[in-house]
Design an enzyme around this catalytic site. Structure first.
Site, PDB file in Angstrom:
ATOM      1  N   TYR A  11      45.368  48.555  42.543  1.00 30.04           N
ATOM      2  CA  TYR A  11      46.474  47.959  43.313  1.00 30.04           C
ATOM      3  C   TYR A  11      47.205  46.864  42.509  1.00 30.04           C
ATOM      4  O   TYR A  11      48.398  46.989  42.202  1.00 30.04           O
ATOM      5  CB  TYR A  11      45.883  47.406  44.614  1.00 30.04           C
ATOM      6  CG  TYR A  11      46.807  46.577  45.469  1.00 30.04           C
ATOM      7  CD1 TYR A  11      48.105  47.006  45.772  1.00 30.04           C
ATOM      8  CD2 TYR A  11      46.371  45.359  46.010  1.00 30.04           C
ATOM      9  CE1 TYR A  11      48.935  46.235  46.578  1.00 30.04           C
ATOM     10  CE2 TYR A  11      47.198  44.600  46.822  1.00 30.04           C
ATOM     11  CZ  TYR A  11      48.475  45.034  47.095  1.00 30.04           C
ATOM     12  OH  TYR A  11      49.289  44.272  47.890  1.00 30.04           O
ATOM     13  N   ASN A  32      38.065  53.549  35.250  1.00 27.38           N
ATOM     14  CA  ASN A  32      37.141  54.669  35.491  1.00 27.38           C
ATOM     15  C   ASN A  32      37.530  55.461  36.739  1.00 27.38           C
ATOM     16  O   ASN A  32      36.791  56.358  37.154  1.00 27.38           O
ATOM     17  CB  ASN A  32      35.685  54.168  35.581  1.00 27.38           C
ATOM     18  CG  ASN A  32      35.448  53.294  36.804  1.00 27.38           C
ATOM     19  OD1 ASN A  32      36.360  53.027  37.587  1.00 27.38           O
ATOM     20  ND2 ASN A  32      34.205  52.849  36.970  1.00 27.38           N
ATOM     21  N   ALA A 130      40.256  33.192  45.169  1.00 29.46           N
ATOM     22  CA  ALA A 130      40.139  31.934  45.918  1.00 29.46           C
ATOM     23  C   ALA A 130      38.760  31.801  46.561  1.00 29.46           C
ATOM     24  O   ALA A 130      38.332  30.690  46.890  1.00 29.46           O
ATOM     25  CB  ALA A 130      41.214  31.899  46.998  1.00 29.46           C
ATOM     26  N   TYR A 154      29.999  39.427  46.063  1.00 27.25           N
ATOM     27  CA  TYR A 154      31.298  39.653  45.429  1.00 27.25           C
ATOM     28  C   TYR A 154      31.841  38.344  44.833  1.00 27.25           C
ATOM     29  O   TYR A 154      32.206  38.269  43.659  1.00 27.25           O
ATOM     30  CB  TYR A 154      32.304  40.240  46.441  1.00 27.25           C
ATOM     31  CG  TYR A 154      33.733  40.133  45.957  1.00 27.25           C
ATOM     32  CD1 TYR A 154      34.184  40.885  44.869  1.00 27.25           C
ATOM     33  CD2 TYR A 154      34.642  39.248  46.559  1.00 27.25           C
ATOM     34  CE1 TYR A 154      35.486  40.758  44.393  1.00 27.25           C
ATOM     35  CE2 TYR A 154      35.941  39.119  46.091  1.00 27.25           C
ATOM     36  CZ  TYR A 154      36.357  39.876  45.009  1.00 27.25           C
ATOM     37  OH  TYR A 154      37.637  39.733  44.538  1.00 27.25           O
ATOM     38  N   PHE A 183      45.062  34.211  45.809  1.00 29.54           N
ATOM     39  CA  PHE A 183      44.855  34.012  47.240  1.00 29.54           C
ATOM     40  C   PHE A 183      44.953  35.400  47.911  1.00 29.54           C
ATOM     41  O   PHE A 183      44.179  36.268  47.538  1.00 29.54           O
ATOM     42  CB  PHE A 183      45.760  32.866  47.746  1.00 29.54           C
ATOM     43  CG  PHE A 183      45.094  31.556  47.402  1.00 29.54           C
ATOM     44  CD1 PHE A 183      44.947  31.163  46.060  1.00 29.54           C
ATOM     45  CD2 PHE A 183      44.484  30.790  48.365  1.00 29.54           C
ATOM     46  CE1 PHE A 183      44.231  30.011  45.711  1.00 29.54           C
ATOM     47  CE2 PHE A 183      43.781  29.630  48.030  1.00 29.54           C
ATOM     48  CZ  PHE A 183      43.653  29.248  46.713  1.00 29.54           C
ATOM     49  N   ARG A 297      34.928  37.126  62.655  1.00 25.54           N
ATOM     50  CA  ARG A 297      34.198  37.890  61.629  1.00 25.54           C
ATOM     51  C   ARG A 297      33.303  36.919  60.859  1.00 25.54           C
ATOM     52  O   ARG A 297      33.764  35.849  60.453  1.00 25.54           O
ATOM     53  CB  ARG A 297      35.215  38.539  60.682  1.00 25.54           C
ATOM     54  CG  ARG A 297      34.601  39.370  59.577  1.00 25.54           C
ATOM     55  CD  ARG A 297      35.646  40.123  58.776  1.00 25.54           C
ATOM     56  NE  ARG A 297      36.541  39.237  58.037  1.00 25.54           N
ATOM     57  CZ  ARG A 297      37.539  39.650  57.255  1.00 25.54           C
ATOM     58  NH1 ARG A 297      37.793  40.945  57.135  1.00 25.54           N
ATOM     59  NH2 ARG A 297      38.314  38.787  56.629  1.00 25.54           N
TER      60      ARG A 297
END
Ligand code: NAD
Ligand code: UD1
Length: 344
Positions: A11, A32, A130, A154, A183, A297
């Site tokens: 992206y 890849n 961020a 991550y 961000f 969440r």
């Protein structure tokens, strides 16, 4: 210059390749294809007006953990600078499969840096996030804001890679390292030809809204409306992916001839709530977007936006596009490509 773009069919990488080519650079992509499609190369050529057989963009299907594959690229191509976008990026998945994240992101970044060292290429721009600031005490976040406890693998991989590259600079001060902390990148190229193509259920807000708008999902779940923000929903610093891509071109100018280690926040410096984004998207697509308030969440924080003044001061870069532009371009991509890049 010739830029090796690891993760260049993804992206942010694909949008950055467009901006690099338009700024006169040549790009060599190593990817890849674990989260992207080769057809992206044709789209980049189309947008930039390059011919089918142009030497200005080359593609290697290669894994950055594969030192021999990287050696082959560095032997064939005269690379000046590496931009490393290659990595896995789903927070939830990283909690479930931490070893995959450490292996792919950290292992890959180390192999790539080792290959660079073997071939005397010492200039790198790295895609950080961020998220490395954890839950900051003070908003807006500056580059001096202390790195806090990071709650998922991550984010840990990003903080580790930042440290590894800084250690490499300490060991060999001929290296130039730019760490870019993004961000919330959203939107797509204004042509509608390239954009974000998430697999399965989107984790992030705008790709989810886009799929509701195009009729693929029934409603948006708004994760909490009881935060201490002006409308109770989470506030983030959304940045148009093309502005973000241009930030890399600006960072290239800083990198050479000698910059040492530099860190920049790339954001707009402005916070928008979930409801702001929803309303702006409704304006862009001309439809009402159904939503339901859901529980918060896990791991989300109320407000996050940056102070982007260092990038303006030192790189002469600032984000230009509005939230309305971001939603309009996201909608153009989504409505022209309801199934993303499809099965090609
Ligand atoms: P993406 O998944 O679209 O692009 C990453 C690309 O890297 C994909 O094309 C994938 O196939 C490739 N890749 C993954 N592992 C690889 C490996 N071992 N070898 C070669 N290629 C590999 O993601 P994106 O949104 O374009 O993000 C790019 C980078 O920016 C990532 O490192 C991500 O962590 C970081 N980032 C993204 C965001 C965001 O919101 N999208 C925010 C902050 C930071
Ligand atoms: C998330 C990641 C972050 C990563 C970034 C870009 C978490 C906790 N953080 O950031 O590490 O760098 O993506 O990949 O996953 N929202 C909804 N409904 C949805 C989706 C999101 O209400 O279906 C809300 C969220 O609660 C948040 C805002 O929208 O307030 C933005 O969410 P998202 O797009 O996932 O980005 P971040 O949480 O900022």
């Amino acid at each position: 210059m010739s830029i090796l773009v690891a993760g260049g069919t993804g992206y942010i990488g694909s949008h950055t390749c467009v901006e690099l080519i338009e700024a006169g650079h040549d790009v060599v992509i190593a990817d890849n294809l674990s989260n992207s499609k080769e057809v992206v190369i044709d789209k980049i050529k189309h947008i930039t007006g390059l011919s089918e057989d142009t030497p200005r963009i080359k593609f290697y299907e290669a894994d950055i953990r594969d030192g021999a594959a990287l050696d082959e690229i560095f032997e064939k191509e005269a690379i000046d600078v590496v931009i490393n976008f290659a990595g896995k990026k789903a927070v939830g998945e990283s909690v479930e499969c931490p070893l995959d994240y450490y292996e792919n992101n950290v292992g890959g970044a180390v192999e790539l840096a080792k290959a660079m060292a073997r071939h005397g290429v010492k200039n790198i721009i790295f895609s950080s996030t961020a998220t490395v600031y954890g839950e900051p005490d003070v908003i807006p976040v500056t580059e001096e804001t202390p790195i806090k406890k990071i709650f998922h693998p991550y984010g840990q991989t990003k903080a580790m890679i930042e440290q590894i590259l800084q250690d490499q600079y300490a060991a060999d001060p001929e290296w130039n390292v730019v760490l870019l902390r993004y961000f919330n990148p959203i939107g797509a190229h204004e042509s509608g030809l390239i954009g974000e193509d998430p697999k399965g259920i989107p984790n992030n807000l705008v790709p989810y809204i886009a799929q509701v708008a195009v009729g693929k999902r029934e409603f948006l779940g708004v994760f909490g409306d009881d935060y201490e923000t002006y409308d109770g929903t989470g506030v983030r610093d959304y940045i148009h992916v093309v502005d973000l891509a241009k930030g890399h071109v600006a960072a290239l100018k800083k990198l050479l001839p000698k910059s040492g280690v530099s860190i920049y926040n790339l954001g707009t410096g402005k916070g928008s709530s979930v409801m702001d984004v929803l309303r702006a998207y409704e304006g862009a697509c001309g439809k009402e977007i159904p939503y339901r308030i859901m529980p918060r969440r896990a791991g989300d924080i109320a407000i996050y936006y940056c102070d982007a003044s260092k990038a303006l001061r030192e790189l002469g870069w600032k984000a230009e596009k509005t939230l309305e532009d971001m939603c309009a371009d996201s909608w153009k991509w989504q409505s022209m490509n309801p199934d993303g890049y499809g099965d090609v």
